[in-house]
Design an enzyme around this catalytic site. Structure first.
Site, mmCIF file in Angstrom:
data_model
loop_
_atom_site.group_PDB
_atom_site.id
_atom_site.type_symbol
_atom_site.label_atom_id
_atom_site.label_comp_id
_atom_site.label_asym_id
_atom_site.label_seq_id
_atom_site.Cartn_x
_atom_site.Cartn_y
_atom_site.Cartn_z
ATOM 1 N N GLU A 92 -11.536 -4.183 6.930
ATOM 2 C CA GLU A 92 -10.593 -4.784 7.586
ATOM 3 C C GLU A 92 -9.263 -3.730 8.080
ATOM 4 O OE1 GLU A 92 -9.243 -8.524 6.062
ATOM 5 O OE2 GLU A 92 -7.316 -7.972 6.394
ATOM 6 N N ASP A 93 -9.025 -2.760 7.079
ATOM 7 C CA ASP A 93 -7.841 -1.958 7.495
ATOM 8 C C ASP A 93 -8.458 -0.700 7.888
ATOM 9 O OD1 ASP A 93 -6.306 -4.142 6.590
ATOM 10 O OD2 ASP A 93 -5.972 -3.339 4.481
#
Ligand code: MN
Length: 745
Positions: A92-93
């Site tokens: 996600e990051d």
């Protein structure tokens, strides 16, 4: 402090934590492959997150490491889950992709991380991203329950570190935790995590209440221990003589559960009598069954102390749906108080604290379908009905997380565990969809009862069907299970669509006669008038002829805004716009809101909870763009925060001396001559309070009554409550939760 160390020193510290985790992980078995996998996961995550920090200033990598530690130590998960926990935020990051993870760690780790990765993409304005995300999580969960266990670990760590979040974000996260994650933890039998999540939610939603209750608990702790150990003394003598190996502990209720009970019973802390309980955990002897040994201890306890007949709970013969096993009884203790005694074996205690889920599926011996499997199956069925919108799904899922359960038997004596409030029709759907659709009644304990008959624990139910029977829309009014609701809605989907179209047309025709057309304001008035929640409901009921537009004039003439609104001053916290999103909530589209006198009419006080200045409040932006103020403990608001957090704006009252709000005080006590006039005198002497009316009733020397007051804020109110409670004879003074009827009084 960690954040004062250099990056290298912090990374070294995180690495050391991972080693400690490996050393203390009960499921790692110290296999070299497993250890290598965990270390590799850490190094990759560490590289990927390098340069990122949490709000507190420490390196981001401490978050995945902490989540992995919760997963291993507090939930009891194994190496695959630990690796996935370390990697849970990288896709996600950071630039790492799922394909990378699959190559490096295999398909299992990759698919777990995928389940934990938030949805991307654009959603239409009406879809709640939060609910949509949650649905994705559940789809992954039924594939692999480790996804939801890791999600809980992630949420737990975020709640533990919520202090480093901006305030407006905290409410949303706390409400979502209370609405969804704590019940899920409970449903999976993770009692310790559920309790901590609830307490942390309360701490952030009502900081003052939380602080005062925990201070009270702490200051009474010695007294609880003393009292339980006094009661335990003769029990110990008997158990020692019988050669039982055991431990006796004083168990204190959690802050949240005390607060819940105070709310439910409307009593102060001092009147919660079951704050402490006794827990007896024994090491079972191999020659006797655990059940027999539980009852033997029960016998010892009740020989010494008289049990309360209606408080015996046997969760050994039939465990709770979440796997909980124990024997509970409430006995009259030596000091004249009822005390709950919980009797468990060490194995039962382990399940109760750490959850059934961790044992489940990974222990080869557990071959038979567990209750957890049944539950996952029921969620699978709900998910298959993918037409329902995500909010409805969330509500249905909530229904499925029932707190209390009843046991009902089929004619063949098979037991079904169902939520409290289930009816004969729920039972029919529970057994088979077809049985539900054709159900015309039931024999409950051999007696004929209607479909809507509410079942009780221990009932034996035989469903009666007829081929001629078809599903009825009204059935929705009395079914309690998500399964029955989903099935009934399913049967009406087509029909409902048609009625909705007809209803919309009908309304349009009616309005055209008055040269009007459908708009939000008119729909709101209709919803208010008919007590319906959505425009679809209005159209549907109109189309089906359940409601009529005979009173159109009256409906349109309704005042839609609250006349007090004008004078409020609120400060609104900035809505979310920061990029850091490690608490798994949605980035909202709301811009920062600054209130001026000119736009104050945009704010409405929610009728469900009627907050007054000084109450903890939040604002919710409704479909028409109005900001509705709710009390933070209002169930509606909690639901909205959990499902539509993107529309929540944190708010705070500033001081209020201009306008008054209606508050009802409920007072009770011992009647004596002149007490009412004494009370009214106290109130009339208060400068900032205006009394509107008083209703008192007296019977058999006891009085109770309501005083209706206009007041500026909670500070004035609390001062007044303080004064009234000091009057001789007064036992109880409480602010009453207002309802709509009270408003009209
Ligand atoms: Mn995370």
């Amino acid at each position: 402090m960690l954040q004062d160390l250099s990056v290298q020193e912090q990374e070294e510290c995180a690495r050391k934590k991972v080693q400690e985790l490996i050393d203390s992980c009960p499921r790692c078995n110290q296999s070299p492959d497993d250890i290598r996998q965990i270390r590799k996961a850490f190094e990759l995550a560490n590289d990927a997150h390098r340069g990122m920090r949490r709000k507190s200033g420490e390196l981001y990598i401490f978050h995945p490491v902490a989540v992995a530690t919760v997963a291993a130590v507090e939930i009891g998960l194994g190496p695959t889950s630990i690796a996935a926990a370390l990697l849970h935020d990288v896709v996600e990051d950071t630039d790492i992709t799922l394909q990378d993870l699959e190559k490096l760690f295999g398909p299992k780790v990759a698919s777990i991380v995928d389940g934990l990765t938030k949805l991307e993409g654009v959603f239409d304005q009406n879809a709640s991203l939060q609910a949509e995300n949650f649905r994705k999580l559940l789809v992954s969960m039924i594939e692999d329950v480790r996804v939801i266990l890791l999600k809980l670990a992630d949420r737990l760590h975020n709640m533990r570190t919520l202090d480093s979040m901006p305030e407006h974000k905290r409410y949303r996260i706390a409400a979502e935790t209370l609405y969804i994650y704590a019940p899920v933890a409970h449903r999976l039998g993770l009692f310790a995590i559920k309790t901590e999540l609830e307490d942390l939610s309360l701490k952030y939603e009502h900081p003052q209440i939380y602080a005062s209750l925990s201070a009270k608990l702490l200051s009474n702790q010695d007294e609880y221990e003393r009292s339980i150990s006094l009661m335990a003394k003769p029990i110990r003598e008997q158990l020692d003589a019988a050669g039982v190996q055991y431990e006796i502990k004083a168990r204190t209720k959690s802050v949240y559960s005390i607060w819940r009970k105070m709310q439910a019973k409307q009593v102060p802390f001092e009147e919660i009598y079951d704050i402490s309980a006794m827990r007896i955990v024994f090491k079972p002897k191999s020659e006797l069954s655990e059940k027999t040994q539980c009852w033997a201890i029960y016998s010892v306890v009740t020989d010494l102390y008289k049990p309360k007949p209606d408080r015996l709970r046997d969760w050994i013969s039939v465990p709770k749906a979440n796997g909980y096993e124990a024997l509970h009884t409430t006995v009259m203790g030596p000091e004249g108080r009822w005390v709950e005694v919980q009797i468990r074996s060490e194995r039962m205690d382990e399940i109760a604290e750490r959850g059934f889920a961790a044992h489940w599926k990974y222990k080869a011996s557990e071959a038979k379908e567990s209750e957890i499997d049944n539950w996952l199956n029921s969620i699978r069925e709900m998910l298959e009905n993918h037409d329902s919108d995500s909010l409805e799904f969330l509500d249905n899922f909530k229904l499925n997380l029932f707190a209390s359960e009843i046991m009902v038997f089929t004619p063949h004596g098979e037991v079904k565990v169902m939520p409290v409030g289930s009816t004969a029709l729920d039972f029919a759907f529970e057994i088979h969809t077809k049985l539900g659709y054709h159900c015309i009644g039931a024999k409950v304990n051999y007696k004929l009862e209607p479909l809507s008959h509410e079942l009780r624990s221990g009932d034996q139910v035989e469903i009666i069907t007829s081929d001629k029977q078809t599903p009825k829309y009204e059935w929705l009014d009395f079914v309690a299970t998500a399964k029955a609701k989903t099935c009934i809605r399913e049967a009406f989907k087509e029909e409902r669509k048609q009625y909705i179209q007809q209803g919309e047309q009908l309304l349009n025709e009616q309005l055209q006669l008055k040269h009007l057309s459908i708009n939000n304001r008119i729909l709101k008035k209709l919803m208010k008038y008919f007590h319906l929640e959505t425009r679809e409901d209005i159209y549907f009921q109109l189309g089906k002829g359940m409601i009529k537009l005979d009173n159109m004039e009256k409906i349109l003439a309704q005042k839609s805004t609250n006349k007090w609104v004008k004078y409020w001053r609120l400060t609104f916290g900035g809505a979310d716009d920061d990029a850091d999103d490690d608490a798994d909530t949605v980035r909202p589209k709301v811009k920062n809101v600054v209130l001026t006198d000119d736009n104050l009419t945009d704010y409405v006080i929610a009728e469900c909870c009627n907050p007054i200045p000084g109450d903890d409040v939040v604002a919710y932006r409704d479909d028409s763009g109005k900001l509705v103020l709710h009390s933070r403990k209002c169930p509606t608001a909690i639901r909205l925060m959990a499902s539509r957090g993107d529309r929540i704006i944190s708010t705070q009252w500033v001081s209020h001396k201009i306008l008054s709000y209606l508050v009802i005080l409920s007072i009770s006590g011992i009647d004596r001559q002149g007490i009412v006039s004494e009370l009214t005198k106290i109130i009339s002497l208060e400068q900032n309070v205006n009394m509107r009316s008083v209703h008192f009733e007296s019977h058999d020397g006891v009085f109770d009554g309501n005083i209706y007051l206009y007041i500026h804020n909670t500070a004035d109110l609390n001062m007044l409550i303080d004064k009234i409670s000091k009057v001789k004879g007064v036992h109880n003074v409480l602010r009453k939760e207002r309802t709509e009827t009270d408003n009209k009084a």
